[in-house]
Design a protein around this motif. Structure first.
Motif, PDB file in Angstrom:
ATOM      1  N   TYR A  57      54.229  -7.587  15.036  1.00  0.00           N
ATOM      2  CA  TYR A  57      54.422  -6.261  14.439  1.00  0.00           C
ATOM      3  C   TYR A  57      55.713  -5.641  14.950  1.00  0.00           C
ATOM      4  O   TYR A  57      55.951  -5.558  16.155  1.00  0.00           O
ATOM      5  CB  TYR A  57      53.232  -5.368  14.790  1.00  0.00           C
ATOM      6  CG  TYR A  57      52.987  -4.244  13.816  1.00  0.00           C
ATOM      7  CD1 TYR A  57      52.102  -4.402  12.752  1.00  0.00           C
ATOM      8  CD2 TYR A  57      53.632  -3.023  13.956  1.00  0.00           C
ATOM      9  CE1 TYR A  57      51.869  -3.366  11.857  1.00  0.00           C
ATOM     10  CE2 TYR A  57      53.406  -1.988  13.075  1.00  0.00           C
ATOM     11  CZ  TYR A  57      52.515  -2.165  12.030  1.00  0.00           C
ATOM     12  OH  TYR A  57      52.290  -1.135  11.142  1.00  0.00           O
ATOM     13  N   GLN A  58      56.548  -5.202  14.022  1.00  0.00           N
ATOM     14  CA  GLN A  58      57.849  -4.663  14.392  1.00  0.00           C
ATOM     15  C   GLN A  58      57.706  -3.377  15.207  1.00  0.00           C
ATOM     16  O   GLN A  58      56.854  -2.542  14.940  1.00  0.00           O
ATOM     17  CB  GLN A  58      58.673  -4.369  13.135  1.00  0.00           C
ATOM     18  CG  GLN A  58      60.084  -3.885  13.417  1.00  0.00           C
ATOM     19  CD  GLN A  58      60.886  -3.673  12.152  1.00  0.00           C
ATOM     20  OE1 GLN A  58      60.524  -4.166  11.086  1.00  0.00           O
ATOM     21  NE2 GLN A  58      61.977  -2.933  12.252  1.00  0.00           N
ATOM     22  N   GLY A  59      58.568  -3.220  16.211  1.00  0.00           N
ATOM     23  CA  GLY A  59      58.592  -2.006  17.010  1.00  0.00           C
ATOM     24  C   GLY A  59      59.826  -1.176  16.723  1.00  0.00           C
ATOM     25  O   GLY A  59      60.783  -1.646  16.107  1.00  0.00           O
ATOM     26  N   LEU A  96      55.958   0.170  14.970  1.00  0.00           N
ATOM     27  CA  LEU A  96      55.181   0.878  15.980  1.00  0.00           C
ATOM     28  C   LEU A  96      56.117   1.305  17.097  1.00  0.00           C
ATOM     29  O   LEU A  96      56.933   0.516  17.573  1.00  0.00           O
ATOM     30  CB  LEU A  96      54.078  -0.024  16.543  1.00  0.00           C
ATOM     31  CG  LEU A  96      53.202   0.568  17.652  1.00  0.00           C
ATOM     32  CD1 LEU A  96      52.422   1.776  17.153  1.00  0.00           C
ATOM     33  CD2 LEU A  96      52.242  -0.499  18.199  1.00  0.00           C
ATOM     34  N   GLU A  97      55.969   2.549  17.503  1.00  0.00           N
ATOM     35  CA  GLU A  97      56.787   3.090  18.580  1.00  0.00           C
ATOM     36  C   GLU A  97      56.657   2.241  19.845  1.00  0.00           C
ATOM     37  O   GLU A  97      55.567   1.772  20.183  1.00  0.00           O
ATOM     38  CB  GLU A  97      56.345   4.530  18.869  1.00  0.00           C
ATOM     39  CG  GLU A  97      57.174   5.232  19.920  1.00  0.00           C
ATOM     40  CD  GLU A  97      56.794   6.697  20.087  1.00  0.00           C
ATOM     41  OE1 GLU A  97      57.666   7.489  20.477  1.00  0.00           O
ATOM     42  OE2 GLU A  97      55.622   7.050  19.813  1.00  0.00           O
ATOM     43  N   THR A 111      65.900  -2.737  15.502  1.00  0.00           N
ATOM     44  CA  THR A 111      66.770  -2.234  14.435  1.00  0.00           C
ATOM     45  C   THR A 111      66.450  -0.783  14.091  1.00  0.00           C
ATOM     46  O   THR A 111      67.089  -0.201  13.223  1.00  0.00           O
ATOM     47  CB  THR A 111      66.614  -3.090  13.169  1.00  0.00           C
ATOM     48  OG1 THR A 111      65.241  -3.058  12.733  1.00  0.00           O
ATOM     49  CG2 THR A 111      67.031  -4.530  13.423  1.00  0.00           C
ATOM     50  N   SER A 112      65.451  -0.210  14.786  1.00  0.00           N
ATOM     51  CA  SER A 112      65.043   1.173  14.546  1.00  0.00           C
ATOM     52  C   SER A 112      64.942   1.886  15.883  1.00  0.00           C
ATOM     53  O   SER A 112      64.457   1.311  16.870  1.00  0.00           O
ATOM     54  CB  SER A 112      63.687   1.220  13.836  1.00  0.00           C
ATOM     55  OG  SER A 112      63.719   0.461  12.648  1.00  0.00           O
ATOM     56  N   MET A 129      51.486   4.105  25.426  1.00  0.00           N
ATOM     57  CA  MET A 129      52.625   3.189  25.527  1.00  0.00           C
ATOM     58  C   MET A 129      52.445   1.966  24.620  1.00  0.00           C
ATOM     59  O   MET A 129      53.024   0.907  24.864  1.00  0.00           O
ATOM     60  CB  MET A 129      52.877   2.730  26.972  1.00  0.00           C
ATOM     61  CG  MET A 129      53.030   3.860  27.961  1.00  0.00           C
ATOM     62  SD  MET A 129      54.390   4.988  27.602  1.00  0.00           S
ATOM     63  CE  MET A 129      53.513   6.531  27.328  1.00  0.00           C
ATOM     64  N   GLY A 130      51.637   2.122  23.581  1.00  0.00           N
ATOM     65  CA  GLY A 130      51.447   1.039  22.619  1.00  0.00           C
ATOM     66  C   GLY A 130      50.356   0.062  22.974  1.00  0.00           C
ATOM     67  O   GLY A 130      50.082  -0.867  22.204  1.00  0.00           O
TER      68      GLY A 130
END
Length: 420
Positions: free
Chosen positions: A182-184, A375-376, A212-213, A353-354
């Motif tokens: 899952y992208q963070g 996800l942050e 990238t974010s 913290m995820g």
């Protein structure tokens, strides 16, 4: 084999951060802290649940855990979770503690820690990660976890069944996220008290690590400072990067509108918490005024009723519900279901913290069809978790350890409060 809760321990765990880390326009000196609910049993398993604070008052949440958790002692975990929605409804509506809520503040945070500990213990009992526990549930088992009170005018149990059942047939198409990961997105590049140079350096490190974010904290009394830094981040990260701005509730409504009109040209993906979190109609006004820039909020929204009103009012474009802020994992799932009905993406705030949310976003995507956006990621407390989340190439590696990934390493004895 049965597993019965025999004792509850509340822990007051506080972790000072490095210079500038965790700072935003409102919380300038945050001490990342957890009110921890630990459930001991007649077996070897122990459940661990978190509620997040930024320091002062953490002990009050622990005291509320001590009071509310008395109801858990003597309960067998499978029997408890078989009708958890009803249990949580009763626990959240205690005839006296409800007066200092209802469903918000210290009492709601305590409820969240208790609820999260129950889910962690349940997953450990079944010897699976939380995400697998949730995905293995039938629709009816999922429904029984949820308290629909005060929201059935917007999401009935039958509507929730339809959402879950309608995504069963094609869920296999979304299960590739378990192996693709899952992208963070990186929150830690732009804390409020970081210097310009540190922000630039962090952006380069973040992009080299595969992100990238990223997000920049704004909300200074000097709007020119914020605007300069916002355009600086865009220039440093490049046009292809996704850049979010986060005000942390600092601005008045008109101030927020004026700032965002000036910031539009740096192409922010969203403005987060642009004004007071209770001002639903203010967020609605803002969302209309600054379009096409989108509004993200929910970090400080404490319960499903207020989220219901946000969704009804078209006052948010991204739902940032946090399972360590609302009444825990079960209320998170209910809010996610409401959000799915309104086609609003859930991109959680990660007070944990995820650790827990890396499980929940997998469930949201696979079981409900929520878009797998990102996800942050906040790295500051990784060293304190027994099984810290793993980030490779900017993506959360799907956790394989049993439970909800919420176990903290051993704390000092004087930080332990014994409830029962």
């Amino acid at each position: 084999m049965s597993l019965t809760i025999t004792k509850v321990v509340a822990r007051d765990a506080r972790f000072p951060l490095g210079p500038g880390a965790g700072s935003d326009a409102v919380h300038l000196d945050a001490v990342y802290s957890y009110a921890v609910c630990e459930l001991y049993t007649d077996g070897e398993e122990k459940g661990s649940g978190l509620a997040f604070t930024v320091g002062a008052g953490n002990e009050l949440v622990c005291q509320a855990i001590e009071f509310l958790a008395q109801e858990l002692v003597g309960k067998e975990i499978d029997e408890l979770m078989a009708d958890f929605g009803e249990f949580q409804r009763k626990l959240s509506n205690h005839t006296q503690f409800r007066w200092i809520g209802p469903h918000k503040g210290v009492v709601q945070l305590a409820l969240g820690a208790i609820t999260n500990a129950c889910f962690d213990l349940w997953a450990k009992k079944k010897a699976v990660p939380l995400w697998k526990l949730l995905l293995d549930l039938s629709t009816e088992e999922t429904i029984q976890l949820l308290d629909f009170s005060y929201v059935e005018d917007v999401l009935s149990k039958e509507e929730a069944r339809v959402i879950l059942n309608s995504h069963v047939i094609d869920r296999h198409k979304r299960e590739n996220v378990l192996t693709d990961n899952y992208q963070g997105y990186d929150t830690s590049i732009g804390w409020f008290n970081y210097s310009d140079q540190k922000v630039r350096d962090n952006i380069k490190k973040s992009m080299a690590a595969g992100f990238t974010s990223m997000k920049l904290k704004v909300g200074s009394p000097d709007h020119e400072r914020d605007l300069r830094r916002a355009y600086m981040v865009r220039e440093c990260a490049g046009d292809a990067a996704t850049v979010m701005l986060d005000c942390n509730q600092q601005w008045q409504l008109q101030e927020s509108i004026e700032f965002m009109m000036k910031a539009k040209d740096m192409n922010p993906y969203w403005i987060e918490e642009p004004t007071h979190p209770d001002d639903i109609l203010g967020h609605q006004t803002l969302a209309r005024a600054i379009s096409p820039v989108k509004v993200a909020c929910g970090e400080h929204v404490p319960n499903r009723v207020i989220f219901k009103n946000y969704l009804q009012s078209n006052a948010m474009h991204f739902n940032q519900v946090d399972a360590v802020r609302v009444g825990g994992i079960s209320e998170f799932i209910l809010i996610s279901l409401m959000s799915r009905k309104f086609n609003i993406p859930v991109v959680p705030h990660v007070g944990d913290m995820g650790q827990i949310h890396q499980h929940l976003v997998l469930f949201n995507h696979i079981a409900m069809g929520h878009e797998a956006l990102f996800l942050e990621h906040i790295p500051h407390l990784q060293e304190h978790f027994v099984h810290p989340c793993q980030i490779v190439d900017g993506r959360y590696i799907t956790p394989q350890e049993i439970g909800a990934s919420s176990d903290l390493k051993c704390l000092q004895a004087d930080n332990i409060r014994v409830a029962i």
